[in-house]
Design a protein around this motif. Sequence first.
Motif, PDB file in Angstrom:
ATOM      1  N   THR A  93       0.857  -1.181   0.000  1.00 29.75           N
ATOM      2  CA  THR A  93       0.000   0.000   0.000  1.00 29.75           C
ATOM      3  C   THR A  93       0.888   1.225   0.000  1.00 29.75           C
ATOM      4  O   THR A  93       1.808   1.331   0.815  1.00 29.75           O
ATOM      5  CB  THR A  93      -0.926   0.023   1.237  1.00 29.75           C
ATOM      6  OG1 THR A  93      -1.712  -1.168   1.243  1.00 29.75           O
ATOM      7  CG2 THR A  93      -1.835   1.241   1.224  1.00 29.75           C
ATOM      8  N   ILE A  94       0.612   2.145  -0.923  1.00 28.49           N
ATOM      9  CA  ILE A  94       1.403   3.372  -1.065  1.00 28.49           C
ATOM     10  C   ILE A  94       0.554   4.544  -0.606  1.00 28.49           C
ATOM     11  O   ILE A  94      -0.487   4.834  -1.203  1.00 28.49           O
ATOM     12  CB  ILE A  94       1.841   3.595  -2.523  1.00 28.49           C
ATOM     13  CG1 ILE A  94       2.578   2.379  -3.054  1.00 28.49           C
ATOM     14  CG2 ILE A  94       2.689   4.853  -2.630  1.00 28.49           C
ATOM     15  CD1 ILE A  94       2.802   2.417  -4.559  1.00 28.49           C
ATOM     16  N   ASN A  95       1.002   5.206   0.450  1.00 29.27           N
ATOM     17  CA  ASN A  95       0.337   6.414   0.934  1.00 29.27           C
ATOM     18  C   ASN A  95       1.123   7.630   0.474  1.00 29.27           C
ATOM     19  O   ASN A  95       2.300   7.519   0.197  1.00 29.27           O
ATOM     20  CB  ASN A  95       0.241   6.377   2.460  1.00 29.27           C
ATOM     21  CG  ASN A  95      -0.765   5.349   2.924  1.00 29.27           C
ATOM     22  OD1 ASN A  95      -1.732   5.066   2.236  1.00 29.27           O
ATOM     23  ND2 ASN A  95      -0.516   4.770   4.084  1.00 29.27           N
ATOM     24  N   PRO A  96       0.564   8.790   0.332  1.00 28.27           N
ATOM     25  CA  PRO A  96      -0.767   9.155   0.785  1.00 28.27           C
ATOM     26  C   PRO A  96      -1.890   8.791  -0.188  1.00 28.27           C
ATOM     27  O   PRO A  96      -3.054   8.931   0.144  1.00 28.27           O
ATOM     28  CB  PRO A  96      -0.676  10.667   0.951  1.00 28.27           C
ATOM     29  CG  PRO A  96       0.354  11.105  -0.023  1.00 28.27           C
ATOM     30  CD  PRO A  96       1.329   9.954  -0.113  1.00 28.27           C
ATOM     31  N   ALA A  97      -1.595   8.274  -1.367  1.00 27.82           N
ATOM     32  CA  ALA A  97      -2.626   7.982  -2.365  1.00 27.82           C
ATOM     33  C   ALA A  97      -3.513   6.803  -1.991  1.00 27.82           C
ATOM     34  O   ALA A  97      -4.650   6.712  -2.443  1.00 27.82           O
ATOM     35  CB  ALA A  97      -1.967   7.723  -3.723  1.00 27.82           C
ATOM     36  N   GLY A  98      -2.994   5.857  -1.208  1.00 27.53           N
ATOM     37  CA  GLY A  98      -3.771   4.678  -0.853  1.00 27.53           C
ATOM     38  C   GLY A  98      -3.778   3.617  -1.947  1.00 27.53           C
ATOM     39  O   GLY A  98      -4.564   2.685  -1.897  1.00 27.53           O
ATOM     40  N   THR A  99      -2.891   3.740  -2.922  1.00 29.71           N
ATOM     41  CA  THR A  99      -2.780   2.777  -4.013  1.00 29.71           C
ATOM     42  C   THR A  99      -2.260   1.447  -3.477  1.00 29.71           C
ATOM     43  O   THR A  99      -1.363   1.426  -2.632  1.00 29.71           O
ATOM     44  CB  THR A  99      -1.796   3.300  -5.085  1.00 29.71           C
ATOM     45  OG1 THR A  99      -2.197   4.611  -5.464  1.00 29.71           O
ATOM     46  CG2 THR A  99      -1.756   2.406  -6.293  1.00 29.71           C
ATOM     47  N   THR A 100      -2.795   0.336  -3.972  1.00 26.72           N
ATOM     48  CA  THR A 100      -2.315  -0.983  -3.564  1.00 26.72           C
ATOM     49  C   THR A 100      -2.009  -1.832  -4.791  1.00 26.72           C
ATOM     50  O   THR A 100      -2.634  -1.662  -5.838  1.00 26.72           O
ATOM     51  CB  THR A 100      -3.346  -1.734  -2.689  1.00 26.72           C
ATOM     52  OG1 THR A 100      -4.528  -1.950  -3.445  1.00 26.72           O
ATOM     53  CG2 THR A 100      -3.651  -0.973  -1.416  1.00 26.72           C
ATOM     54  N   PHE A 101      -1.054  -2.727  -4.640  1.00 27.82           N
ATOM     55  CA  PHE A 101      -0.751  -3.716  -5.671  1.00 27.82           C
ATOM     56  C   PHE A 101      -0.004  -4.869  -5.043  1.00 27.82           C
ATOM     57  O   PHE A 101       0.535  -4.757  -3.945  1.00 27.82           O
ATOM     58  CB  PHE A 101       0.034  -3.098  -6.840  1.00 27.82           C
ATOM     59  CG  PHE A 101       1.393  -2.581  -6.467  1.00 27.82           C
ATOM     60  CD1 PHE A 101       2.514  -3.394  -6.566  1.00 27.82           C
ATOM     61  CD2 PHE A 101       1.565  -1.285  -6.018  1.00 27.82           C
ATOM     62  CE1 PHE A 101       3.766  -2.922  -6.218  1.00 27.82           C
ATOM     63  CE2 PHE A 101       2.814  -0.809  -5.667  1.00 27.82           C
ATOM     64  CZ  PHE A 101       3.914  -1.628  -5.772  1.00 27.82           C
ATOM     65  N   ASP A 102       0.018  -5.988  -5.760  1.00 32.18           N
ATOM     66  CA  ASP A 102       0.705  -7.185  -5.272  1.00 32.18           C
ATOM     67  C   ASP A 102       2.175  -7.140  -5.635  1.00 32.18           C
ATOM     68  O   ASP A 102       2.551  -6.567  -6.664  1.00 32.18           O
ATOM     69  CB  ASP A 102       0.077  -8.442  -5.865  1.00 32.18           C
ATOM     70  CG  ASP A 102      -1.339  -8.681  -5.361  1.00 32.18           C
ATOM     71  OD1 ASP A 102      -1.656  -8.230  -4.245  1.00 32.18           O
ATOM     72  OD2 ASP A 102      -2.121  -9.313  -6.090  1.00 32.18           O
ATOM     73  N   PHE A 103       3.002  -7.772  -4.807  1.00 30.27           N
ATOM     74  CA  PHE A 103       4.428  -7.880  -5.106  1.00 30.27           C
ATOM     75  C   PHE A 103       4.901  -9.287  -4.795  1.00 30.27           C
ATOM     76  O   PHE A 103       4.239 -10.038  -4.082  1.00 30.27           O
ATOM     77  CB  PHE A 103       5.249  -6.839  -4.323  1.00 30.27           C
ATOM     78  CG  PHE A 103       5.241  -7.035  -2.834  1.00 30.27           C
ATOM     79  CD1 PHE A 103       6.124  -7.919  -2.220  1.00 30.27           C
ATOM     80  CD2 PHE A 103       4.354  -6.335  -2.027  1.00 30.27           C
ATOM     81  CE1 PHE A 103       6.125  -8.097  -0.840  1.00 30.27           C
ATOM     82  CE2 PHE A 103       4.341  -6.512  -0.651  1.00 30.27           C
ATOM     83  CZ  PHE A 103       5.232  -7.395  -0.059  1.00 30.27           C
ATOM     84  N   THR A 104       6.060  -9.627  -5.329  1.00 24.69           N
ATOM     85  CA  THR A 104       6.669 -10.924  -5.093  1.00 24.69           C
ATOM     86  C   THR A 104       7.774 -10.776  -4.065  1.00 24.69           C
ATOM     87  O   THR A 104       8.624  -9.889  -4.186  1.00 24.69           O
ATOM     88  CB  THR A 104       7.262 -11.484  -6.410  1.00 24.69           C
ATOM     89  OG1 THR A 104       6.222 -11.534  -7.381  1.00 24.69           O
ATOM     90  CG2 THR A 104       7.843 -12.860  -6.203  1.00 24.69           C
ATOM     91  N   ALA A 105       7.790 -11.645  -3.070  1.00 30.09           N
ATOM     92  CA  ALA A 105       8.845 -11.622  -2.052  1.00 30.09           C
ATOM     93  C   ALA A 105      10.197 -11.823  -2.724  1.00 30.09           C
ATOM     94  O   ALA A 105      10.326 -12.563  -3.697  1.00 30.09           O
ATOM     95  CB  ALA A 105       8.612 -12.717  -1.021  1.00 30.09           C
TER      96      ALA A 105
END
Length: 97
Positions: A5-17
């Motif tokens: 989750t990226i703030n302050p925009a609140g954008t979310t996405f999946d990532f690979t460990a």
Amino acid sequence: MATLTINPAGTTFDFTAGQTLLSALQAAGAEIGSKCEGNAKCGTCHIFLIEGRKSVSKVTPAENAKLDTLVGVGSKSRLACQVTLGEENVTIEILKL
């Protein structure tokens, strides 16, 4: 996969460990600086790691040395190029300085 989750925009996405936070952000199209090609030399990828700190890599001496030279550093400060993501969800704040 875990979620970033990226703030302050609140954008979310999946990532690979196992990938760096910087590469995950760039793959997602996030606006984040990187002038040193991920070598902890410029500090333009300085972020605040809000949640998920236990699942990411520890601060390296090179990262710590660079953070010591930056303005606005706090206890949650990290360089995205030096953070290797783990299996847990992560929340960050991208700084707009």
